[in-house]
Write an enzyme that holds these catalytic residues in place. Structure first.
Site, PDB file in Angstrom:
ATOM      1  N   LEU A 107       0.873  -1.175   0.000  1.00 27.16           N
ATOM      2  CA  LEU A 107       0.000   0.000   0.000  1.00 27.16           C
ATOM      3  C   LEU A 107       0.905   1.218   0.000  1.00 27.16           C
ATOM      4  CD1 LEU A 107      -2.736  -0.703   2.754  1.00 27.16           C
ATOM      5  CD2 LEU A 107      -3.029  -0.822   0.275  1.00 27.16           C
ATOM      6  N   ASP A 108       0.513   2.275  -0.691  1.00 27.18           N
ATOM      7  CA  ASP A 108       1.296   3.514  -0.664  1.00 27.18           C
ATOM      8  C   ASP A 108       1.484   3.974   0.779  1.00 27.18           C
ATOM      9  OD1 ASP A 108       1.229   3.467  -3.413  1.00 27.18           O
ATOM     10  OD2 ASP A 108      -0.320   5.011  -3.608  1.00 27.18           O
ATOM     11  N   ARG A 109       2.594   4.628   1.027  1.00 32.45           N
ATOM     12  CA  ARG A 109       2.935   5.046   2.386  1.00 32.45           C
ATOM     13  C   ARG A 109       1.818   5.834   3.100  1.00 32.45           C
ATOM     14  NH1 ARG A 109       8.868   6.613   4.397  1.00 32.45           N
ATOM     15  NH2 ARG A 109       8.378   6.768   6.596  1.00 32.45           N
TER      16      ARG A 109
END
Length: 224
Positions: free
Chosen positions: A57-59
């Protein structure tokens, strides 16, 4: 880190926004290391702990992340992801309200590596990839709407870019047109749930991550 599900083959956790799933050039401690430490302590394992990263997942995004505890589970989960057999549902708080309460968005995305950003195109262009998602309006307030999003393709920043392209950038997502950032640096995108057939036991697994502890999230999900 909150463990949502665990057995001998997989472990599913709830990621906080700001955490990275896997080590990167920042050198910040990844979620995968935290999960390894948890397994090592809980099961009193000597030596190195095997943990396979199945997806990321994106940060600035929160929510469900699946890890594999065995190589058998890792290879089967990788195949399931490639074949679209793992169904993830996202919730997104966006600015404004989409014109349609329910729609399927389809287009072509190109990725700019230097900017770490994707761009939407109405038709195929060089190096573009087809991007398709469906959204449904769950609730709205005066300034924001809560959308449920299901992906049919898994492209770089796909949800962020496609929702921005219809004039509804995700709250806090400056990169894709949000008016202002969120105080904690997050964006209001949450991997809410995941459903799949267990790679070893073949049971149907459904797991849901709690919503972020934030007043707007609570207000928009109050009556759901």
């Amino acid at each position: 880190m909150t463990v949502l599900y665990e057995d001998n083959h997989i472990i599913v956790v709830s990621k906080e926004s700001g955490e990275i799933v896997q080590g990167d050039k920042t050198g910040d401690r990844p979620l995968s290391d935290t999960v390894k430490d948890y397994i090592k302590m809980k099961h009193d394992k000597p030596g190195n702990v095997f943990l396979g990263v199945v997806h990321r997942l994106d940060r600035p995004v929160s929510g469900v992340v699946i890890f594999a505890k065995t190589s058998k589970a890792l290879s089967r989960l990788n195949t399931m992801f490639q074949e679209g057999k793992i169904h993830k549902t996202y919730w997104a708080i966006v600015q404004g309200r989409p014109k349609l309460a329910e729609d399927t968005l389809s287009g072509w995305l190109t990725r700019n590596e230097q900017q770490n950003k994707s761009y939407m195109h109405p038709r195929e262009v060089p190096n573009s990839k087809k991007a398709v998602l469906a959204y449904r309006l769950l609730s709205s307030s005066e300034r924001y709407s809560l959308l449920q999003v299901n992906l049919f393709t898994g492209r770089h920043h796909q949800i962020r870019c496609q929702l921005s392209s219809i004039g509804c950038p995700i709250k806090g997502d400056l990169k894709y047109g949000a008016r202002r950032s969120n105080p904690d640096g997050s964006i209001s995108l949450h991997a809410r749930s995941v459903e799949f057939v267990h790679p070893v036991s073949h049971q149907i697994i459904k797991i849901e991550a709690p919503i972020p502890n934030d007043n707007l999230w609570h207000d928009l999900t109050l009556n759901l």
